[in-house]
Scaffold this motif. Sequence first.
Motif, PDB file in Angstrom:
ATOM      1  N   TRP A   1       0.665  -1.131  -0.230  1.00  0.00           N
ATOM      2  CA  TRP A   1       0.001   0.024   0.152  1.00  0.00           C
ATOM      3  C   TRP A   1       0.896   1.508   0.037  1.00  0.00           C
ATOM      4  O   TRP A   1       0.406   2.586   0.429  1.00  0.00           O
ATOM      5  N   SER A   2       2.425   1.380  -0.719  1.00  0.00           N
ATOM      6  CA  SER A   2       3.354   2.005  -0.193  1.00  0.00           C
ATOM      7  C   SER A   2       3.468   2.685  -0.828  1.00  0.00           C
ATOM      8  O   SER A   2       4.418   1.947  -2.616  1.00  0.00           O
ATOM      9  N   THR A   3       3.558   3.916  -1.058  1.00  0.00           N
ATOM     10  CA  THR A   3       4.301   5.023  -2.404  1.00  0.00           C
ATOM     11  C   THR A   3       5.684   4.190  -2.787  1.00  0.00           C
ATOM     12  O   THR A   3       6.027   4.693  -3.608  1.00  0.00           O
ATOM     13  N   ASP A   4       6.754   4.609  -1.208  1.00  0.00           N
ATOM     14  CA  ASP A   4       7.792   4.121  -1.739  1.00  0.00           C
ATOM     15  C   ASP A   4       8.170   2.923  -2.331  1.00  0.00           C
ATOM     16  O   ASP A   4       9.083   2.991  -2.989  1.00  0.00           O
TER      17      ASP A   4
ATOM     18  N   ASN B   1      -3.420   0.807  -5.315  1.00  0.00           N
ATOM     19  CA  ASN B   1      -3.968   2.002  -3.858  1.00  0.00           C
ATOM     20  C   ASN B   1      -3.701   2.876  -4.421  1.00  0.00           C
ATOM     21  O   ASN B   1      -2.659   3.443  -4.864  1.00  0.00           O
ATOM     22  N   ASP B   2      -4.407   4.405  -4.259  1.00  0.00           N
ATOM     23  CA  ASP B   2      -3.812   5.579  -5.166  1.00  0.00           C
ATOM     24  C   ASP B   2      -2.060   5.621  -4.666  1.00  0.00           C
ATOM     25  O   ASP B   2      -1.168   5.991  -4.939  1.00  0.00           O
ATOM     26  N   ASN B   3      -1.543   5.379  -3.552  1.00  0.00           N
ATOM     27  CA  ASN B   3      -0.051   5.700  -3.198  1.00  0.00           C
ATOM     28  C   ASN B   3       0.878   4.687  -3.603  1.00  0.00           C
ATOM     29  O   ASN B   3       1.706   5.707  -4.129  1.00  0.00           O
ATOM     30  N   MET B   4       0.937   3.781  -4.220  1.00  0.00           N
ATOM     31  CA  MET B   4       1.523   2.420  -4.912  1.00  0.00           C
ATOM     32  C   MET B   4       0.752   3.475  -6.310  1.00  0.00           C
ATOM     33  O   MET B   4       2.247   3.358  -7.196  1.00  0.00           O
ATOM     34  N   ALA B   5      -0.034   3.459  -6.641  1.00  0.00           N
ATOM     35  CA  ALA B   5      -0.251   4.832  -8.543  1.00  0.00           C
ATOM     36  C   ALA B   5       0.790   5.092  -8.171  1.00  0.00           C
ATOM     37  O   ALA B   5       1.805   5.604  -9.439  1.00  0.00           O
ATOM     38  N   ASP B   6       1.108   6.468  -7.197  1.00  0.00           N
ATOM     39  CA  ASP B   6       2.257   7.024  -7.532  1.00  0.00           C
ATOM     40  C   ASP B   6       3.658   6.884  -7.110  1.00  0.00           C
ATOM     41  O   ASP B   6       4.433   7.565  -8.361  1.00  0.00           O
TER      42      ASP B   6
ATOM     43  N   PHE C   1      -6.804   2.469  -6.986  1.00  0.00           N
ATOM     44  CA  PHE C   1      -7.677   2.321  -6.454  1.00  0.00           C
ATOM     45  C   PHE C   1      -7.957   3.252  -4.536  1.00  0.00           C
ATOM     46  O   PHE C   1      -6.556   3.902  -4.572  1.00  0.00           O
ATOM     47  N   ASP C   2      -9.121   3.948  -4.657  1.00  0.00           N
ATOM     48  CA  ASP C   2      -9.023   4.952  -3.677  1.00  0.00           C
ATOM     49  C   ASP C   2      -9.766   6.061  -4.300  1.00  0.00           C
ATOM     50  O   ASP C   2     -11.410   6.498  -3.247  1.00  0.00           O
ATOM     51  N   ALA C   3      -9.340   6.716  -5.195  1.00  0.00           N
ATOM     52  CA  ALA C   3      -9.565   8.134  -5.459  1.00  0.00           C
ATOM     53  C   ALA C   3      -9.713   9.341  -4.309  1.00  0.00           C
ATOM     54  O   ALA C   3     -10.942  10.316  -4.056  1.00  0.00           O
ATOM     55  N   ASN C   4      -8.549   8.788  -2.904  1.00  0.00           N
ATOM     56  CA  ASN C   4      -8.302  10.115  -2.596  1.00  0.00           C
ATOM     57  C   ASN C   4      -8.958  11.396  -3.575  1.00  0.00           C
ATOM     58  O   ASN C   4      -7.451  10.717  -4.673  1.00  0.00           O
ATOM     59  N   ARG C   5      -8.800  12.669  -3.083  1.00  0.00           N
ATOM     60  CA  ARG C   5      -9.042  13.829  -3.598  1.00  0.00           C
ATOM     61  C   ARG C   5      -7.685  14.051  -4.354  1.00  0.00           C
ATOM     62  O   ARG C   5      -7.402  14.577  -5.789  1.00  0.00           O
ATOM     63  N   ALA C   6      -5.907  14.289  -3.711  1.00  0.00           N
ATOM     64  CA  ALA C   6      -5.253  14.039  -4.429  1.00  0.00           C
ATOM     65  C   ALA C   6      -4.808  13.710  -5.888  1.00  0.00           C
ATOM     66  O   ALA C   6      -4.426  14.304  -6.595  1.00  0.00           O
ATOM     67  N   TYR C   7      -5.299  12.018  -5.513  1.00  0.00           N
ATOM     68  CA  TYR C   7      -5.616  11.302  -6.619  1.00  0.00           C
ATOM     69  C   TYR C   7      -6.293  11.751  -8.042  1.00  0.00           C
ATOM     70  O   TYR C   7      -5.560  11.577  -8.157  1.00  0.00           O
TER      71      TYR C   7
END
Length: 347
Positions: free
Chosen positions: A223-226, A250-255, A279-285
């Motif tokens: 689930w982590s960006t890094d 999820n969004d963090n991994m997409a980022d 997945f998630d669709a948090n605002r920033a993403y």
Amino acid sequence: MKKLICLVLVMLLTFSLVACTTEDPAATTTKAAATTAKAEDTTAAPTEPGNELITVGFAQCKADESDWRKANTASMQDAFSEANGFSFTMADSNNDAAKQVADVQGFIDQEVDYIIIAAVNMDGWDTVLGNAKDAGIPVILMDRTINASPDLYVCWVGGGFYNEGVKATDWISTRFTADEEVGIVNLQGQLGASAQVGRSGALDDALAANSNWSLVARQTGEWSTDTAKEIMTSWIQQYGDDIDVVYAENDNMADGAIQALEEAGMKVGGDDGVAIISFDANRAYLQMTLEGKINCNVECNPQLGPKAAEIVMLLEEGGTPAKEESIDETAFYYDTITQEIIDARLY
Ligand code: GYE
């Protein structure tokens, strides 16, 4: 009397959740009204002597594992505030499944009134939930489902993870024709979490149904960006142009994947870059979706606190909640999303 006020407050909060996930003057007014009603009604202050709080033990998987989880943790803490009549204790298992089971046993030993679980893993719950049942403590599953006999928990509320995956694979079918070879890499969530099992499962079924699709690589990005960025960087070195789609759970991994692709000078998203599923669709993403960096972003609503509190209050009143409640979800696409849609979102 106190529990009736709690019930009204939670109902008002839930109305603001269910009525709309987008900003709505009526909803805003409702929340404000709820707050005011509470502030004015000093006779119902739960902390007054003789007014016991409802004690709730919440077993969270990892409170800060992602932007979604941070919003979910805040939503639970807000809904189960003392002002709303609750004494709320959160145990953070740091995604350690064995620790989470021990956390739940701890709540049983503390004889809390209710236990709520966002399960790290779908398996390993029968014994401790049996103990909760023997102790007469209702268990509510929030967000994540588990593999346990349904009589061991009251109900589940959360996202439809498999259906979310179907929304994503349906978009891939619209992006590529049946005679195009499609190379897909899959950044999975924490292995064994029902969100991962559902989203990966939908991809597996779509891969089986589309002979021109191939799974180039798959690995958990926790689930982590890094972590996702590291994995994507090595996949780019190994597979380069064979990668047509990133299916990030999820969004963090997409980022993380987008950062790696951009650093490698590869075209991302849009009409002809490496297609990005999130997945998630948090605002920033969603902002990144509007920018075209994410092609398809499937919503999963983290604001489950009011709904969980409503279920507790229904049980307090002797009611029976639905065994399963899937929260309404949609999907957003880079070529149809607008700034107005994003600005109207609550998270
Ligand atoms: O997608 C991810 C979070 O269970 C739906 O867990 C949740 C998932 C969500 O960490 O960002």
